[in-house]
Design a protein around this motif. Structure first.
Motif, mmCIF file in Angstrom:
data_model
loop_
_atom_site.group_PDB
_atom_site.id
_atom_site.type_symbol
_atom_site.label_atom_id
_atom_site.label_comp_id
_atom_site.label_asym_id
_atom_site.label_seq_id
_atom_site.Cartn_x
_atom_site.Cartn_y
_atom_site.Cartn_z
ATOM 1 N N THR A 60 0.821 -1.212 0.000
ATOM 2 C CA THR A 60 0.000 0.000 0.000
ATOM 3 C C THR A 60 0.852 1.258 0.000
ATOM 4 O O THR A 60 0.368 2.327 -0.351
ATOM 5 C CB THR A 60 -0.940 0.028 1.224
ATOM 6 O OG1 THR A 60 -0.149 0.007 2.423
ATOM 7 C CG2 THR A 60 -1.894 -1.144 1.217
ATOM 8 N N CYS A 61 2.110 1.148 0.384
ATOM 9 C CA CYS A 61 3.008 2.310 0.442
ATOM 10 C C CYS A 61 3.790 2.535 -0.848
ATOM 11 O O CYS A 61 4.544 3.501 -0.943
ATOM 12 C CB CYS A 61 3.980 2.148 1.607
ATOM 13 S SG CYS A 61 3.169 2.066 3.212
ATOM 14 N N PHE A 62 3.641 1.651 -1.830
ATOM 15 C CA PHE A 62 4.351 1.784 -3.107
ATOM 16 C C PHE A 62 3.391 2.242 -4.196
ATOM 17 O O PHE A 62 2.292 1.712 -4.320
ATOM 18 C CB PHE A 62 4.958 0.436 -3.541
ATOM 19 C CG PHE A 62 6.101 -0.033 -2.708
ATOM 20 C CD1 PHE A 62 7.358 0.533 -2.840
ATOM 21 C CD2 PHE A 62 5.932 -1.049 -1.795
ATOM 22 C CE1 PHE A 62 8.418 0.091 -2.067
ATOM 23 C CE2 PHE A 62 6.971 -1.493 -1.018
ATOM 24 C CZ PHE A 62 8.220 -0.918 -1.155
ATOM 25 N N ARG A 63 3.830 3.193 -5.004
ATOM 26 C CA ARG A 63 3.029 3.611 -6.166
ATOM 27 C C ARG A 63 3.127 2.549 -7.255
ATOM 28 O O ARG A 63 4.164 1.924 -7.432
ATOM 29 C CB ARG A 63 3.542 4.927 -6.732
ATOM 30 C CG ARG A 63 3.259 6.098 -5.859
ATOM 31 C CD ARG A 63 3.803 7.358 -6.512
ATOM 32 N NE ARG A 63 3.710 8.455 -5.587
ATOM 33 C CZ ARG A 63 2.929 9.500 -5.784
ATOM 34 N NH1 ARG A 63 2.212 9.588 -6.868
ATOM 35 N NH2 ARG A 63 2.884 10.446 -4.897
ATOM 36 N N GLY A 64 2.048 2.370 -7.982
ATOM 37 C CA GLY A 64 2.066 1.488 -9.136
ATOM 38 C C GLY A 64 1.857 0.018 -8.830
ATOM 39 O O GLY A 64 1.930 -0.811 -9.728
ATOM 40 N N THR A 65 1.610 -0.344 -7.574
ATOM 41 C CA THR A 65 1.400 -1.754 -7.253
ATOM 42 C C THR A 65 -0.050 -2.173 -7.436
ATOM 43 O O THR A 65 -0.345 -3.358 -7.513
ATOM 44 C CB THR A 65 1.807 -2.071 -5.802
ATOM 45 O OG1 THR A 65 1.004 -1.295 -4.911
ATOM 46 C CG2 THR A 65 3.281 -1.804 -5.572
ATOM 47 N N GLY A 66 -0.952 -1.215 -7.483
ATOM 48 C CA GLY A 66 -2.368 -1.544 -7.603
ATOM 49 C C GLY A 66 -3.006 -1.892 -6.272
ATOM 50 O O GLY A 66 -4.172 -2.262 -6.221
ATOM 51 N N VAL A 67 -2.270 -1.786 -5.178
ATOM 52 C CA VAL A 67 -2.810 -2.066 -3.844
ATOM 53 C C VAL A 67 -2.934 -0.736 -3.111
ATOM 54 O O VAL A 67 -1.946 -0.043 -2.897
ATOM 55 C CB VAL A 67 -1.892 -3.025 -3.050
ATOM 56 C CG1 VAL A 67 -2.487 -3.319 -1.682
ATOM 57 C CG2 VAL A 67 -1.659 -4.307 -3.824
ATOM 58 N N HIS A 68 -4.165 -0.388 -2.732
ATOM 59 C CA HIS A 68 -4.405 0.912 -2.112
ATOM 60 C C HIS A 68 -4.778 0.800 -0.637
ATOM 61 O O HIS A 68 -4.569 1.730 0.127
ATOM 62 C CB HIS A 68 -5.487 1.664 -2.868
ATOM 63 C CG HIS A 68 -5.154 1.846 -4.311
ATOM 64 N ND1 HIS A 68 -4.170 2.702 -4.741
ATOM 65 C CD2 HIS A 68 -5.626 1.245 -5.423
ATOM 66 C CE1 HIS A 68 -4.065 2.641 -6.061
ATOM 67 N NE2 HIS A 68 -4.939 1.755 -6.496
ATOM 68 N N ALA A 69 -5.358 -0.321 -0.238
ATOM 69 C CA ALA A 69 -5.740 -0.545 1.159
ATOM 70 C C ALA A 69 -5.798 -2.044 1.409
ATOM 71 O O ALA A 69 -6.056 -2.826 0.494
ATOM 72 C CB ALA A 69 -7.096 0.086 1.455
ATOM 73 N N VAL A 70 -5.537 -2.435 2.637
ATOM 74 C CA VAL A 70 -5.586 -3.847 3.014
ATOM 75 C C VAL A 70 -6.346 -3.956 4.322
ATOM 76 O O VAL A 70 -6.134 -3.172 5.243
ATOM 77 C CB VAL A 70 -4.166 -4.441 3.188
ATOM 78 C CG1 VAL A 70 -4.227 -5.862 3.724
ATOM 79 C CG2 VAL A 70 -3.413 -4.416 1.878
ATOM 80 N N MET A 71 -7.234 -4.928 4.388
ATOM 81 C CA MET A 71 -7.941 -5.217 5.625
ATOM 82 C C MET A 71 -7.816 -6.707 5.875
ATOM 83 O O MET A 71 -7.910 -7.509 4.950
ATOM 84 C CB MET A 71 -9.422 -4.845 5.507
ATOM 85 C CG MET A 71 -10.208 -5.100 6.792
ATOM 86 S SD MET A 71 -11.944 -4.742 6.624
ATOM 87 C CE MET A 71 -11.912 -2.992 6.336
ATOM 88 N N GLY A 72 -7.556 -7.081 7.105
ATOM 89 C CA GLY A 72 -7.435 -8.501 7.386
ATOM 90 C C GLY A 72 -7.260 -8.769 8.854
ATOM 91 O O GLY A 72 -7.284 -7.857 9.673
ATOM 92 N N ILE A 73 -7.085 -10.040 9.157
ATOM 93 C CA ILE A 73 -6.841 -10.437 10.533
ATOM 94 C C ILE A 73 -5.490 -11.126 10.597
ATOM 95 O O ILE A 73 -5.017 -11.690 9.622
ATOM 96 C CB ILE A 73 -7.948 -11.374 11.068
ATOM 97 C CG1 ILE A 73 -8.041 -12.648 10.220
ATOM 98 C CG2 ILE A 73 -9.278 -10.663 11.119
ATOM 99 C CD1 ILE A 73 -8.973 -13.689 10.772
ATOM 100 N N GLY A 74 -4.886 -11.048 11.741
ATOM 101 C CA GLY A 74 -3.593 -11.683 11.929
ATOM 102 C C GLY A 74 -3.199 -11.580 13.381
ATOM 103 O O GLY A 74 -3.935 -11.050 14.204
ATOM 104 N N ALA A 75 -2.049 -12.074 13.695
ATOM 105 C CA ALA A 75 -1.567 -12.033 15.070
ATOM 106 C C ALA A 75 -0.707 -10.796 15.292
ATOM 107 O O ALA A 75 -0.349 -10.094 14.346
ATOM 108 C CB ALA A 75 -0.780 -13.301 15.369
ATOM 109 N N ALA A 76 -0.366 -10.547 16.533
ATOM 110 C CA ALA A 76 0.408 -9.357 16.893
ATOM 111 C C ALA A 76 1.772 -9.287 16.209
ATOM 112 O O ALA A 76 2.158 -8.203 15.759
ATOM 113 C CB ALA A 76 0.549 -9.267 18.401
#
Length: 194
Positions: A60-76
């Motif tokens: 999400t921090c790179f331009r041109g990757t096509g990923v603008h936001a991420v939502m999910g679950i995971g551990a600490a």
């Protein structure tokens, strides 16, 4: 930072070393052999699972990757590692703790976690001098390109692709590892470096 090194980075590097020597080259490491099934499971967890969980949030921090936001679950641990990379890249992150049962809730409360608070990248990775490093096992791609190439093996060696981010720089690091010097020399693998 020491927690990350001891719990994630050192075991991952050790498992890669053991994996390459036992499963790829068939050479035992140490005095007692560990069953290949256990090694494979640990390699999948540390070598495959962690990069697949962490990298989308960093994209999400790179331009041109096509990923603008991420939502999910995971551990600490995954949240803290992602927060460090996101903070270094100037991104933003929000996370909350959702215990899975009463025992988990008690454990988090004893650790001082505020269950109703929303944590940011600055609270999850509060250090001033952070380092993030990821090495791809398989190619890590976005919607438009490969960001990190996976491990590729050749006679007597292997190539890896890593991403290192600190407060002062971000670097993509291609590395050639000589795993068997005799085979590397006999097969003239040094020409693969170019």
């Amino acid at each position: 930072n020491n927690f990350f090194l001891v719990t994630v980075l050192y075991p991952a590097l050790l498992l890669w070393y053991i994996h390459i020597h036992i499963l790829v080259f068939g050479k035992p490491v140490g005095i007692q052999n560990v069953p290949s099934t256990y090694l494979f499971m640990l390699w999948v967890i540390f070598g495959l699972f962690f990069p697949l969980i962490l990298m989308p949030s960093i994209f999400t921090c790179f331009r041109g990757t096509g990923v603008h936001a991420v939502m999910g679950i995971g551990a600490a641990p995954e949240g803290v590692i992602s927060a460090a990379a996101i903070k270094l890249l100037g991104g933003k992150m929000q996370a909350i703790f959702k215990p899975k049962d009463d025992a988990d809730r008690e454990r988090l409360l004893k650790m001082g976690v505020r269950l109703d608070d929303v944590y940011t990248q600055d609270e999850l990775a509060p250090g001033k001098h952070l380092i993030f490093c990821a090495t791809a096992v398989t190619p890590i791609t976005t919607t438009s390109k490969a960001v990190l190439e996976g491990v590729s093996f050749f006679a007597g060696g292997a190539k890896t692709s890593s991403l290192v981010i600190t407060n002062n720089f971000m670097n993509f690091v291609p590395t050639t590892h000589v795993l068997n010097k005799q085979e590397f020399t006999d097969k003239k693998s040094e020409f693969r470096l170019y």
